[in-house]
Design a protein around this motif. Structure first.
Motif, mmCIF file in Angstrom:
data_model
loop_
_atom_site.group_PDB
_atom_site.id
_atom_site.type_symbol
_atom_site.label_atom_id
_atom_site.label_comp_id
_atom_site.label_asym_id
_atom_site.label_seq_id
_atom_site.Cartn_x
_atom_site.Cartn_y
_atom_site.Cartn_z
ATOM 1 N N ARG A 1 0.851 -1.186 0.000
ATOM 2 C CA ARG A 1 0.000 0.000 0.000
ATOM 3 C C ARG A 1 0.888 1.237 0.000
ATOM 4 N N PHE A 2 0.741 2.052 -1.046
ATOM 5 C CA PHE A 2 1.423 3.339 -1.095
ATOM 6 C C PHE A 2 0.465 4.353 -0.492
ATOM 7 N N LEU A 3 0.758 4.795 0.711
ATOM 8 C CA LEU A 3 -0.163 5.629 1.470
ATOM 9 C C LEU A 3 -0.002 7.118 1.188
ATOM 10 N N LYS A 4 1.243 7.565 1.092
ATOM 11 C CA LYS A 4 1.544 8.970 0.803
ATOM 12 C C LYS A 4 2.805 9.020 -0.038
ATOM 13 N N PRO A 5 2.903 9.978 -0.950
ATOM 14 C CA PRO A 5 4.116 10.055 -1.768
ATOM 15 C C PRO A 5 5.335 10.490 -0.963
ATOM 16 N N ILE A 6 6.480 10.030 -1.431
ATOM 17 C CA ILE A 6 7.771 10.457 -0.888
ATOM 18 C C ILE A 6 8.398 11.342 -1.957
ATOM 19 N N THR A 7 8.916 12.495 -1.570
ATOM 20 C CA THR A 7 9.448 13.429 -2.549
ATOM 21 C C THR A 7 10.971 13.542 -2.454
ATOM 22 N N VAL A 8 11.548 14.029 -3.533
ATOM 23 C CA VAL A 8 12.993 14.211 -3.610
ATOM 24 C C VAL A 8 13.471 15.032 -2.423
ATOM 25 N N GLY A 9 14.545 14.566 -1.811
ATOM 26 C CA GLY A 9 15.138 15.242 -0.666
ATOM 27 C C GLY A 9 14.734 14.668 0.674
ATOM 28 N N GLN A 10 13.607 13.953 0.708
ATOM 29 C CA GLN A 10 13.198 13.342 1.968
ATOM 30 C C GLN A 10 14.049 12.104 2.246
ATOM 31 N N VAL A 11 14.093 11.714 3.519
ATOM 32 C CA VAL A 11 14.788 10.500 3.924
ATOM 33 C C VAL A 11 13.762 9.376 3.993
ATOM 34 N N MET A 12 14.061 8.279 3.307
ATOM 35 C CA MET A 12 13.203 7.098 3.351
ATOM 36 C C MET A 12 13.787 6.146 4.390
ATOM 37 N N VAL A 13 13.015 5.807 5.404
ATOM 38 C CA VAL A 13 13.453 4.877 6.437
ATOM 39 C C VAL A 13 12.651 3.596 6.237
ATOM 40 N N VAL A 14 13.349 2.523 5.917
ATOM 41 C CA VAL A 14 12.714 1.237 5.615
ATOM 42 C C VAL A 14 13.000 0.284 6.775
ATOM 43 N N LYS A 15 11.922 -0.253 7.366
ATOM 44 C CA LYS A 15 12.044 -1.165 8.503
ATOM 45 C C LYS A 15 11.390 -2.496 8.140
ATOM 46 N N ALA A 16 12.074 -3.597 8.466
ATOM 47 C CA ALA A 16 11.563 -4.924 8.143
ATOM 48 C C ALA A 16 11.734 -5.860 9.328
ATOM 49 N N SER A 17 10.786 -6.790 9.464
ATOM 50 C CA SER A 17 10.826 -7.769 10.545
ATOM 51 C C SER A 17 10.198 -9.079 10.081
ATOM 52 N N VAL A 18 10.858 -10.196 10.401
ATOM 53 C CA VAL A 18 10.276 -11.504 10.089
ATOM 54 C C VAL A 18 9.103 -11.708 11.038
ATOM 55 N N ASN A 19 7.924 -11.905 10.458
ATOM 56 C CA ASN A 19 6.715 -12.086 11.258
ATOM 57 C C ASN A 19 6.476 -13.537 11.640
ATOM 58 N N ARG A 20 6.750 -14.455 10.698
ATOM 59 C CA ARG A 20 6.447 -15.864 10.946
ATOM 60 C C ARG A 20 7.143 -16.725 9.902
ATOM 61 N N VAL A 21 7.496 -17.948 10.306
ATOM 62 C CA VAL A 21 8.101 -18.910 9.396
ATOM 63 C C VAL A 21 7.107 -20.036 9.144
ATOM 64 N N PHE A 22 7.055 -20.485 7.896
ATOM 65 C CA PHE A 22 6.188 -21.590 7.477
ATOM 66 C C PHE A 22 7.059 -22.650 6.804
ATOM 67 N N GLY A 23 7.771 -23.420 7.584
ATOM 68 C CA GLY A 23 8.658 -24.441 7.013
ATOM 69 C C GLY A 23 9.912 -23.801 6.460
ATOM 70 N N SER A 24 9.983 -23.694 5.130
ATOM 71 C CA SER A 24 11.148 -23.063 4.493
ATOM 72 C C SER A 24 10.847 -21.635 4.057
ATOM 73 N N SER A 25 9.580 -21.239 4.101
ATOM 74 C CA SER A 25 9.226 -19.869 3.698
ATOM 75 C C SER A 25 8.918 -19.030 4.931
ATOM 76 N N MET A 26 8.975 -17.729 4.744
ATOM 77 C CA MET A 26 8.699 -16.820 5.860
ATOM 78 C C MET A 26 8.094 -15.539 5.337
ATOM 79 N N GLU A 27 7.258 -14.905 6.179
ATOM 80 C CA GLU A 27 6.700 -13.602 5.859
ATOM 81 C C GLU A 27 7.516 -12.529 6.565
ATOM 82 N N VAL A 28 7.883 -11.496 5.824
ATOM 83 C CA VAL A 28 8.595 -10.343 6.374
ATOM 84 C C VAL A 28 7.720 -9.115 6.154
ATOM 85 N N GLY A 29 7.358 -8.458 7.242
ATOM 86 C CA GLY A 29 6.587 -7.223 7.151
ATOM 87 C C GLY A 29 7.535 -6.048 6.965
#
Length: 160
Positions: free
Chosen positions: A68-96
């Motif tokens: 979901r793209f909620l709001k635009p990011i414009t030139v000059g702004q800092v993009m902070v990207v955060k990720a976390s493994v939510n759950r593992v399903f055998g060999s696959s996993m979901e990362v939020g």
């Protein structure tokens, strides 16, 4: 064998990743907003780091859900990207993944984008490898784990 395959699961705080990037003119379209594809690329890179930290193996992206793209990011702004493994399903996993936009001049921060990436852990032979699930320490960890299971059940193809 990966460290997660050998254990009962790593603590949630052990499989998070965060990176910051300045939105440059080459990242943007003609109206000065960062391309969605560029944001997805950054999300995938940071999610990969979180998945690798959890598994201790190579990983491959197999699906991207509910971006979901909620709001635009414009030139000059800092993009902070955060990720976390939510759950593992055998060999696959979901990362939020969440993307925050920071205007360092105005001192404002807002949530710009969110999504879920699915990875598969790969063994040395390049084939899927089972890994341990995340260890749930907080209510937020438990909520993310449960919601990941709900999303998996409702996704096309469902479970393994």
């Amino acid at each position: 064998m990966s460290r997660s395959a050998a254990s009962k699961g790593d603590a949630a705080r052990e499989h998070r990743a965060e990176s910051s990037f300045i939105a440059m003119p080459g990242d943007a379209n003609t109206i000065g907003s960062v391309f969605g594809g560029r944001i997805l690329q950054l999300m995938d890179m940071v999610a990969t780091i979180a998945a690798r930290r959890h598994t201790g193996t190579r990983v491959a992206t197999v699906a991207v859900h509910q971006v979901r793209f909620l709001k635009p990011i414009t030139v000059g702004q800092v993009m902070v990207v955060k990720a976390s493994v939510n759950r593992v399903f055998g060999s696959s996993m979901e990362v939020g993944v969440k993307v925050w936009a920071e205007d360092t001049y105005a001192g404002t921060v807002y949530h710009a984008c969110s999504g879920y990436f699915v990875f598969v852990a790969l063994g040395e032979d390049g084939r899927p490898q089972r890994v341990g699930d995340v260890a749930l320490e907080t209510e937020d960890d438990r909520r993310r784990w449960q919601e990941a299971g709900d999303r998996r059940k409702s996704a096309p193809g469902g479970e393994d």
